[in-house]
Scaffold this motif. Structure first.
Motif, short mmCIF file in Angstrom:
data_model
loop_
_atom_site.label_atom_id
_atom_site.label_comp_id
_atom_site.label_asym_id
_atom_site.label_seq_id
_atom_site.Cartn_x
_atom_site.Cartn_y
_atom_site.Cartn_z
N GLN A 256 0.92 -1.26 0.01
CA GLN A 256 -0.11 -0.06 0.01
C GLN A 256 1.06 1.29 0.04
O GLN A 256 1.91 1.41 0.76
CB GLN A 256 -0.82 -0.02 1.24
CG GLN A 256 -1.88 1.25 1.27
CD GLN A 256 -2.72 1.24 2.57
OE1 GLN A 256 -2.87 0.04 3.05
NE2 GLN A 256 -3.32 2.20 2.81
N ILE A 257 0.32 2.43 -0.59
CA ILE A 257 1.17 3.70 -0.96
C ILE A 257 0.80 4.22 0.50
O ILE A 257 -0.27 4.65 0.71
CB ILE A 257 0.76 4.29 -2.14
CG1 ILE A 257 1.27 3.51 -3.49
CG2 ILE A 257 1.30 5.92 -1.96
CD1 ILE A 257 0.59 4.16 -4.84
N ILE A 258 2.29 4.85 0.98
CA ILE A 258 2.05 5.57 2.33
C ILE A 258 2.47 6.92 2.14
O ILE A 258 2.42 7.74 2.90
CB ILE A 258 2.78 4.93 3.37
CG1 ILE A 258 4.06 4.55 3.00
CG2 ILE A 258 1.87 3.69 3.85
CD1 ILE A 258 4.99 4.25 4.16
N GLY A 259 3.15 7.15 0.92
CA GLY A 259 3.63 8.52 0.67
C GLY A 259 4.35 8.41 -0.64
O GLY A 259 4.46 7.50 -1.57
N VAL A 260 5.20 9.48 -1.09
CA VAL A 260 5.76 9.72 -2.31
C VAL A 260 7.06 10.51 -2.03
O VAL A 260 7.20 11.15 -1.32
CB VAL A 260 5.11 10.60 -3.31
CG1 VAL A 260 5.96 10.83 -4.57
CG2 VAL A 260 3.80 9.92 -3.75
N LEU A 261 8.07 9.71 -2.59
CA LEU A 261 9.55 10.48 -2.54
C LEU A 261 9.64 11.20 -3.87
O LEU A 261 9.61 10.63 -5.03
CB LEU A 261 10.58 9.45 -2.34
CG LEU A 261 12.11 10.11 -2.47
CD1 LEU A 261 12.26 10.97 -1.39
CD2 LEU A 261 12.82 8.94 -2.52
N GLY A 262 10.05 12.42 -3.87
CA GLY A 262 10.35 13.12 -5.05
C GLY A 262 11.89 13.93 -4.92
O GLY A 262 12.21 14.12 -4.10
N VAL A 263 12.57 13.53 -6.24
CA VAL A 263 13.98 13.86 -6.05
C VAL A 263 13.95 15.16 -7.05
O VAL A 263 13.45 14.94 -8.59
CB VAL A 263 14.97 12.70 -6.59
CG1 VAL A 263 14.82 11.82 -5.39
CG2 VAL A 263 14.66 12.04 -7.96
N ILE A 264 14.49 16.10 -6.78
CA ILE A 264 14.45 17.36 -7.69
C ILE A 264 15.81 17.55 -8.38
O ILE A 264 16.72 17.99 -7.74
CB ILE A 264 13.95 18.53 -6.81
CG1 ILE A 264 12.56 18.34 -5.87
CG2 ILE A 264 13.90 19.87 -7.76
CD1 ILE A 264 12.34 19.52 -4.96
N PHE A 265 15.79 17.32 -9.60
CA PHE A 265 17.02 17.43 -10.49
C PHE A 265 17.33 18.82 -11.01
O PHE A 265 16.62 19.41 -11.33
CB PHE A 265 16.85 16.26 -11.64
CG PHE A 265 18.14 16.38 -12.41
CD1 PHE A 265 19.27 15.33 -11.90
CD2 PHE A 265 17.98 16.69 -13.91
CE1 PHE A 265 20.40 15.29 -12.69
CE2 PHE A 265 19.28 16.55 -14.61
CZ PHE A 265 20.33 15.89 -13.90
N LYS A 266 18.85 19.10 -11.04
CA LYS A 266 19.04 20.29 -11.35
C LYS A 266 19.23 19.99 -12.94
O LYS A 266 20.46 19.89 -13.45
CB LYS A 266 20.70 20.53 -10.85
CG LYS A 266 20.64 20.89 -9.40
CD LYS A 266 22.12 20.91 -8.88
CE LYS A 266 22.36 21.13 -7.48
NZ LYS A 266 23.63 21.31 -7.08
N TRP A 267 18.42 20.71 -13.74
CA TRP A 267 18.27 20.30 -15.02
C TRP A 267 19.24 21.20 -15.76
O TRP A 267 19.95 20.44 -16.93
CB TRP A 267 16.74 20.93 -15.73
CG TRP A 267 16.65 20.82 -17.07
CD1 TRP A 267 16.40 21.80 -18.03
CD2 TRP A 267 16.89 19.97 -18.07
NE1 TRP A 267 16.11 21.71 -19.09
CE2 TRP A 267 16.61 20.40 -19.23
CE3 TRP A 267 17.13 18.34 -17.92
CZ2 TRP A 267 16.62 19.61 -20.52
CZ3 TRP A 267 17.33 17.80 -19.21
CH2 TRP A 267 16.85 18.23 -20.44
N GLU A 268 19.42 22.59 -15.61
CA GLU A 268 20.28 23.20 -16.36
C GLU A 268 21.68 22.91 -16.41
O GLU A 268 22.43 22.86 -17.11
CB GLU A 268 20.17 24.64 -15.84
CG GLU A 268 19.14 25.53 -16.46
CD GLU A 268 19.04 26.75 -16.08
OE1 GLU A 268 19.72 27.68 -16.83
OE2 GLU A 268 18.45 27.31 -14.84
#
Length: 372
Positions: A256-268
């Motif tokens: 069961q999903i209990i949350g979300v991990l997001g990784v914020i990538f340096k695009w430039e």
């Protein structure tokens, strides 16, 4: 192209041992052919006058009878010389046509060489990006199973969230390609992040964000969410990509999903580095625009620095972007240009689906800037 000044410069550059492009060689061949034709025209003009003079001399010699016989001999010789000169100029014209044909052949081959070379460079650019971003999908899916991340969403207390923040901070120190790593609960509330001093995002709600929604809709831990190039308020409005993965109960791949991990990538840091290091000469860079665009033509990375502020639009764009790898020669923004294209080839099953574009000016059709 073709002005007196450019011709004089070409001659000077040759004398100085300058290295020439194929296009410049063709230009010089055209110049040689033009000068040869001009010289032949002048010889023909003089020869015509000589022929007229010999005819008139023959007529006058005939009227003078015996006394005009010496002039008749001269007139005959002049006529024979005129005929020989005509043969020579005819042969010279044929030789000049052969030179022009060689120039045209080189011109065709040089265009094809340019187009193929730029297309290959475009492919290398998007391939580098695909390969690098594939690693981001692996990162986020791996870290979503970290026990500290799971504890922060399960225990739901300050201590667990602080421990998770420290753990994410350690990851950020090792993976400098990220601005931040964030953990959101199933309601989209950020409960912890790895770089709270610089980006105090804890408490913000991201339930409407594409990266969050797409991760919540995944079926198992092998899938991931994504949000394309955008400016995120989570990282001071910097340009970024966000990859995400559902955090599942007990780390179970189908739990069961209990949350979300997001990784914020340096695009430039990635995209602009790839573009800046595209292997073309400094002279070429002055006349070249290098971009990464999506299917609509929206610019995601750009040597002109107009990310998300400009879109490419030109004749044959739809057909160009529909192919995997190709190039066209058209007038773009008032300039004769070669536009080279390569579609994202993908890596290990992952593909951005984006397009790599290189626009190179060949000459001015009218005075205008290359950029839109």
């Amino acid at each position: 192209m073709g002005s007196v000044k450019s011709k004089d410069m070409s001659t000077t550059q040759i004398q100085q041992g300058k290295k020439f492009t194929l296009e410049e060689v063709v230009e010089f061949i055209d110049l040689i052919a033009e000068k040869l034709n001009s010289a032949i025209d002048k010889v023909d003009d003089v020869n015509h006058k000589t022929h007229v003079l010999s005819v008139n001399a023959s007529i006058e010699a005939a009227r003078a009878g015996t006394y005009g016989r010496p002039f008749g001999i001269v007139a005959t010789n002049m006529s024979e010389l005129s005929e020989e000169t005509s043969k020579i100029t005819d042969n010279m014209r044929k030789d000049t046509k052969e030179i022009i044909n060689v120039g045209n052949m080189i011109k065709t081959q040089s265009k094809e060489f340019r187009g193929n070379r730029l297309t290959d460079l475009a492919l290398v650019n998007i391939d580098l990006i695909d390969r690098n971003l594939y690693e981001r999908t692996a990162d986020v899916r791996w870290w979503a199973t970290d026990s500290n991340v799971i504890d922060a969403l399960t225990k739901k207390n300050q201590d667990a969230c602080d421990v998770a923040s420290k753990r994410l901070g350690v990851i950020l120190q090792a993976y400098t390609v990220y601005y931040d790593l964030v953990i959101a609960d199933v309601s989209g509330n950020i409960v912890s992040n790895g770089n709270p001093e610089k980006f105090p995002s804890r408490g913000l709600n991201v339930s409407d964000s594409r990266w969050f929604v797409s991760a919540m809709n995944t079926k198992n831990s092998g899938q991931f969410g994504f949000e394309s190039v955008h400016r995120s308020s989570l990282v001071s409005n910097n340009l970024c990509l966000i990859y995400s993965a559902a955090v599942r109960e007990n780390g179970d791949p189908k739990g069961q999903i209990i949350g979300v991990l997001g990784v914020i990538f340096k695009w430039e840091s990635l995209a602009q580095t790839v573009i800046v290091h595209t292997p073309i000469s400094e002279d070429e860079k002055k006349n070249t625009r290098i971009c990464i665009v999506d299917d609509s033509g929206l610019i995601l990375a750009d040597s002109d620095g107009k990310m998300l502020r400009d879109s490419l639009d030109f004749d044959q764009k739809t057909s160009l972007l529909s192919e995997k790898k190709n190039h066209i020669f058209i007038e773009y923004c008032g300039l004769n240009c070669c536009i080279a294209h390569a579609l994202s080839p993908g890596f290990e099953g992952y593909s951005t689906g984006w397009h790599s574009i290189i626009i190179q000016k060949l000459g001015t059709a009218k005075k205008a800037k290359l950029v839109k």
